[in-house]
Design a protein around this motif. Structure first.
Motif, PDB file in Angstrom:
ATOM      1  N   VAL A 157      -0.821  -2.329   4.521  1.00 35.59           N
ATOM      2  CA  VAL A 157      -0.104  -1.060   4.380  1.00 35.59           C
ATOM      3  C   VAL A 157       0.951  -0.898   5.484  1.00 35.59           C
ATOM      4  CG1 VAL A 157      -1.935   0.203   5.582  1.00 35.59           C
ATOM      5  CG2 VAL A 157      -0.306   1.470   4.208  1.00 35.59           C
ATOM      6  N   THR A 193      -4.509   0.947   1.350  1.00 36.59           N
ATOM      7  CA  THR A 193      -4.032  -0.442   1.397  1.00 36.59           C
ATOM      8  C   THR A 193      -4.090  -1.006  -0.010  1.00 36.59           C
ATOM      9  OG1 THR A 193      -6.225  -1.339   1.771  1.00 36.59           O
ATOM     10  CG2 THR A 193      -4.952  -0.743   3.722  1.00 36.59           C
ATOM     11  N   GLY A 214       0.829  -1.197   0.000  1.00 34.62           N
ATOM     12  CA  GLY A 214       0.000   0.000   0.000  1.00 34.62           C
ATOM     13  C   GLY A 214       0.863   1.246   0.000  1.00 34.62           C
TER      14      GLY A 214
END
Ligand SMILES: *[C@@H]1O[C@H](CO)[C@@H](O)[C@H](O)[C@H]1NC(C)=O
Ligand SMILES: *[C@@H]1O[C@H](CO)[C@@H](O)[C@H](O)[C@H]1NC(C)=O
Ligand SMILES: *[C@@H]1O[C@H](CO)[C@@H](O)[C@H](O)[C@H]1NC(C)=O
Ligand SMILES: *[C@@H]1O[C@H](CO)[C@@H](O)[C@H](O)[C@H]1NC(C)=O
Ligand SMILES: *[C@@H]1O[C@H](CO)[C@@H](O)[C@H](O)[C@H]1NC(C)=O
Length: 272
Positions: free
Chosen positions: A140, A61, A36
């Protein structure tokens, strides 16, 4: 002399290393995509002393889904502790640097939309510096850095003076700005500007236009290394109406190039 066998052997070794390098590079690219992103739209915000400033940070993400267990940490370069920390749906301020006590907040309602922006209240001079927004959640991991600069700026009040000219009065500027007046055609008009110093080097700016005005549009530009305030004053028989737009000089390099050109000019003068 190397035998054919040795040459083939070493060629194979080199080939293996090159292939391994390419594979690692590909994996790294794939990995970073799957992690991400964490970004800021405003890498060089300018804080107005005593006012609030937003340090923007947003994350995305890989899948676009944001789980509820997001961890957001804001830190400032050169300072111990954290500026703010959010983890497991809660605020964790045990490690907070005292400089930021009761002065910072995230926006909990919008964290699940990828918004990790920090609101910093009543900006002070020592808040200047580089901030890092780090986000960790499923899909992420990353950080963005934001360089906050601090000054003072305010919109001028433009009035028609008794001698049928214009006067601009802006209550607070830091660093000390330059003032320029333009007519509708963009030609510069003569003016005289005074500064009176208030607390902490903040100046009050008073600028008088040195020409008589007629009904029409005049522009007053107040500018320092951080901010440009462009005021459009519409003069009519009844008075003056003013609108002001602020723009932040986005890169700190603007100031650097100014310093360089000045020192270059000084150098030339010395040589002569
Ligand atoms: C984050 O949310 C706040 C409050 O709703 C908003 O003012 C701000 O613009 C948002 N920042 C970003 C980067 O979307
Ligand atoms: C602007 O100046 C005029 C005249 O001095 C004053 O009446 C007015 O209140 C001022 N406006 C602001 C916004 O300061
Ligand atoms: C602007 O330029 C036009 C054409 O050159 C000229 O006629 C006019 O007087 C100028 N206006 C001002 C305010 O200088
Ligand atoms: C501006 O001021 C200078 C010096 O005081 C003067 O020579 C010049 O004529 C003035 N320009 C205008 C447009 O009034
Ligand atoms: C009007 O008065 C101000 C000071 O009150 C002065 O600075 C300015 O030059 C005058 N303007 C004209 C056009 O005489």
């Amino acid at each position: 002399m190397a035998s054919i066998g040795q040459i083939i052997f070493w060629s194979m070794i080199v080939l293996i290393f090159v292939m391994a390098g390419i594979i690692i590079l590909l994996l790294a690219i794939a990995f970073s995509v799957s992690q991400g992103s964490v970004v800021t739209n405003t890498p060089f915000p300018v804080g107005n002393l005593g006012k609030d400033v937003m340090l923007g940070c947003k994350f995305q993400t890989k899948t676009g889904q944001i789980s509820s267990s997001v961890s957001i940490t804001w830190q400032k370069d050169g300072l111990t502790g954290v500026v703010y920390q959010y983890q497991n749906n809660g605020v964790h301020l045990q490690d907070q640097n005292p400089q930021f006590k009761n002065r910072v907040t995230l926006f909990p309602d919008v964290i699940t939309t990828g918004n990790a922006s920090l609101l910093l209240r009543t900006v002070r001079m020592e808040d200047e510096g580089v901030y890092r927004c780090s986000v960790t959640a499923s899909g992420v991991t990353g950080s963005a850095s934001i360089r906050l600069r601090v000054g003072a700026f305010s919109a001028p009040n433009i009035t028609r003076s008794e001698n049928n000219s214009l006067a601009a009065n802006a209550p607070r500027w830091l660093p000390k700005p330059d003032v320029t007046w333009l007519d509708l055609n963009g030609s510069q008009l003569n003016s005289s500007t005074q500064f009176s110093t208030l607390t902490m080097g903040i100046v009050q700016v008073t600028s008088n236009l040195q020409v008589q005005v007629t009904d029409g549009i005049y522009t007053c530009i107040i500018q320092n290394a951080l901010v440009t305030a462009l005021s459009t004053a519409t003069v009519t028989g009844n008075g003056v109406s003013t609108t002001t737009d602020f723009t932040f000089n986005s890169s700190p390099n603007i100031m650097k190039s100014h310093v360089i050109s000045t020192s270059f000019i000084l150098f030339c003068m010395l040589v002569r």
